[in-house]
Design a protein around this motif. Sequence first.
Motif, PDB file in Angstrom:
ATOM      1  N   MET A 131       0.852  -1.193   0.000  1.00 27.09           N
ATOM      2  CA  MET A 131       0.000   0.000   0.000  1.00 27.09           C
ATOM      3  C   MET A 131       0.895   1.254   0.000  1.00 27.09           C
ATOM      4  N   PRO A 132       0.750   2.143  -0.971  1.00 28.55           N
ATOM      5  CA  PRO A 132       1.580   3.367  -1.015  1.00 28.55           C
ATOM      6  C   PRO A 132       1.374   4.212   0.239  1.00 28.55           C
ATOM      7  N   THR A 133       2.450   4.806   0.729  1.00 35.53           N
ATOM      8  CA  THR A 133       2.389   5.629   1.938  1.00 35.53           C
ATOM      9  C   THR A 133       3.071   6.973   1.708  1.00 35.53           C
ATOM     10  N   GLU A 134       2.738   7.918   2.549  1.00 33.55           N
ATOM     11  CA  GLU A 134       3.329   9.259   2.494  1.00 33.55           C
ATOM     12  C   GLU A 134       3.380   9.798   3.920  1.00 33.55           C
ATOM     13  N   THR A 135       4.483  10.449   4.276  1.00 39.10           N
ATOM     14  CA  THR A 135       4.608  11.070   5.595  1.00 39.10           C
ATOM     15  C   THR A 135       4.090  12.503   5.550  1.00 39.10           C
TER      16      THR A 135
ATOM     17  N   ASP B 207       2.654  12.454  10.894  1.00 33.97           N
ATOM     18  CA  ASP B 207       1.597  11.484  10.643  1.00 33.97           C
ATOM     19  C   ASP B 207       1.958  10.660   9.409  1.00 33.97           C
ATOM     20  N   SER B 208       1.271   9.523   9.244  1.00 34.70           N
ATOM     21  CA  SER B 208       1.497   8.672   8.072  1.00 34.70           C
ATOM     22  C   SER B 208       0.171   8.431   7.362  1.00 34.70           C
ATOM     23  N   LEU B 209       0.211   8.507   6.044  1.00 35.92           N
ATOM     24  CA  LEU B 209      -0.992   8.348   5.237  1.00 35.92           C
ATOM     25  C   LEU B 209      -0.754   7.248   4.211  1.00 35.92           C
ATOM     26  N   SER B 210      -1.717   6.361   4.065  1.00 42.11           N
ATOM     27  CA  SER B 210      -1.636   5.316   3.049  1.00 42.11           C
ATOM     28  C   SER B 210      -2.968   5.245   2.310  1.00 42.11           C
ATOM     29  N   ALA B 211      -2.961   4.592   1.152  1.00 42.92           N
ATOM     30  CA  ALA B 211      -4.188   4.568   0.344  1.00 42.92           C
ATOM     31  C   ALA B 211      -4.174   3.398  -0.623  1.00 42.92           C
ATOM     32  N   GLU B 212      -5.361   2.914  -0.915  1.00 40.38           N
ATOM     33  CA  GLU B 212      -5.593   1.957  -1.984  1.00 40.38           C
ATOM     34  C   GLU B 212      -6.523   2.607  -3.005  1.00 40.38           C
ATOM     35  N   PRO B 213      -6.271   2.405  -4.300  1.00 37.22           N
ATOM     36  CA  PRO B 213      -7.111   3.060  -5.313  1.00 37.22           C
ATOM     37  C   PRO B 213      -8.490   2.420  -5.437  1.00 37.22           C
ATOM     38  N   ARG B 214      -9.440   3.227  -5.855  1.00 33.96           N
ATOM     39  CA  ARG B 214     -10.776   2.755  -6.199  1.00 33.96           C
ATOM     40  C   ARG B 214     -11.088   3.256  -7.608  1.00 33.96           C
ATOM     41  N   ASP B 215     -11.851   2.490  -8.347  1.00 29.24           N
ATOM     42  CA  ASP B 215     -12.196   2.895  -9.713  1.00 29.24           C
ATOM     43  C   ASP B 215     -13.589   3.483  -9.835  1.00 29.24           C
ATOM     44  N   ASP B 216     -14.240   3.694  -8.669  1.00 25.44           N
ATOM     45  CA  ASP B 216     -15.603   4.232  -8.705  1.00 25.44           C
ATOM     46  C   ASP B 216     -15.675   5.695  -8.278  1.00 25.44           C
ATOM     47  N   GLY B 217     -14.523   6.329  -8.033  1.00 27.60           N
ATOM     48  CA  GLY B 217     -14.510   7.739  -7.658  1.00 27.60           C
ATOM     49  C   GLY B 217     -14.814   8.012  -6.198  1.00 27.60           C
ATOM     50  N   GLU B 218     -15.146   6.991  -5.434  1.00 29.91           N
ATOM     51  CA  GLU B 218     -15.497   7.194  -4.028  1.00 29.91           C
ATOM     52  C   GLU B 218     -14.236   7.414  -3.188  1.00 29.91           C
ATOM     53  N   LEU B 219     -14.418   8.172  -2.095  1.00 23.94           N
ATOM     54  CA  LEU B 219     -13.326   8.449  -1.163  1.00 23.94           C
ATOM     55  C   LEU B 219     -13.752   8.039   0.240  1.00 23.94           C
ATOM     56  N   THR B 220     -12.926   7.251   0.908  1.00 21.60           N
ATOM     57  CA  THR B 220     -13.191   6.889   2.299  1.00 21.60           C
ATOM     58  C   THR B 220     -11.957   7.212   3.132  1.00 21.60           C
ATOM     59  N   LEU B 221     -12.182   7.444   4.425  1.00 18.01           N
ATOM     60  CA  LEU B 221     -11.078   7.745   5.337  1.00 18.01           C
ATOM     61  C   LEU B 221     -11.242   6.974   6.633  1.00 18.01           C
ATOM     62  N   THR B 222     -10.194   6.265   7.012  1.00 17.65           N
ATOM     63  CA  THR B 222     -10.106   5.595   8.303  1.00 17.65           C
ATOM     64  C   THR B 222      -8.952   6.233   9.072  1.00 17.65           C
ATOM     65  N   ILE B 223      -9.178   6.561  10.340  1.00 18.84           N
ATOM     66  CA  ILE B 223      -8.138   7.187  11.156  1.00 18.84           C
ATOM     67  C   ILE B 223      -7.721   6.235  12.264  1.00 18.84           C
ATOM     68  N   GLU B 224      -6.418   6.003  12.356  1.00 20.66           N
ATOM     69  CA  GLU B 224      -5.838   5.153  13.384  1.00 20.66           C
ATOM     70  C   GLU B 224      -4.788   5.960  14.138  1.00 20.66           C
ATOM     71  N   GLY B 225      -4.183   5.331  15.154  1.00 21.19           N
ATOM     72  CA  GLY B 225      -3.068   5.969  15.834  1.00 21.19           C
ATOM     73  C   GLY B 225      -3.435   6.588  17.162  1.00 21.19           C
ATOM     74  N   ASP B 226      -2.418   7.179  17.815  1.00 23.07           N
ATOM     75  CA  ASP B 226      -2.548   7.686  19.179  1.00 23.07           C
ATOM     76  C   ASP B 226      -3.623   8.750  19.330  1.00 23.07           C
TER      77      ASP B 226
END
Length: 274
Positions: free
Chosen positions: A1-5, A38-57
């Motif tokens: 899964m691609p990540t970005e700081t 913080d660290s951000l990761s993502a998996e692509p979707r082909d339907d244009g939808e955007l979801t966000l899950t937040i984890e961590g301290d």
Amino acid sequence: MPTETAYAKLNLALHVRARRADGYHDLESLFAFCTDGDSLSAEPRDDGELTLTIEGDFADDLDPGDDNLVLRAARALQAASGTMLGADLVLDKSLPIASGIGGGSADAAATLRLLVRLWGLRPMDIDFPRVAASLGADVPACLGSQTMFGTGIGERLEPVDLDLAGMPVLLVNPLVPCPTGPVFRGWDGIDRGSLDPQEWRRGRNDLAAPAIALVPEIDEVLAVLKAQLPSLARMSGSGATCFALFGSEAERDAAADRIEADHPDWWTLATSLR
């Protein structure tokens, strides 16, 4: 899964010059960035939808709803690029919120960087300064996450070569939220002079006094940091995070150990400048 700081932002100096009619403030600031955040990761979707899950301290302190800056940044990039792709985004929130180190702005900037790669976009086809500025005053600086001198409301940026990379720094926050709006409103309106980015150590943070008035714990954090004999200790942004610069990692780590032992309820991060 691609990540970005989402690199933690520091205002090594912050001079407030004037209060503007639009509610913002003219300021001058030297932005620097830490190697951690913080660290951000993502998996692509082909339907244009955007979801966000937040984890961590600090996940419980942040709303994953539509107004979250991560989702706002993703929607802004969709609009600017015309892509029909979406993404399932995961934010690992390790920086405290409302803390003066650009958490939300850095998250938004990291989202833009990550999704350009994930969606295979051509950066030259997108007006990134405009997109970033639409998301907040600090987002343009966070987009590059390099040492910059900012003027205007922080959106006019010039690179500054100060050879700061690798400098050990300790961040400390008393874990008391310090909202930006009330701090700026508490500024006394006195212009105390311009900031020379080459002489930033002689600068100041004009928001420290109003932030301390709202969150007195900041004054204690600064006193504790200064007692560690760093080369500089100062508040970042509108608070409540303060930072101290050290001549070596050993000095920084020893200071961190002492503060963590004496103040286990404070948040600390031993890192370095990019």
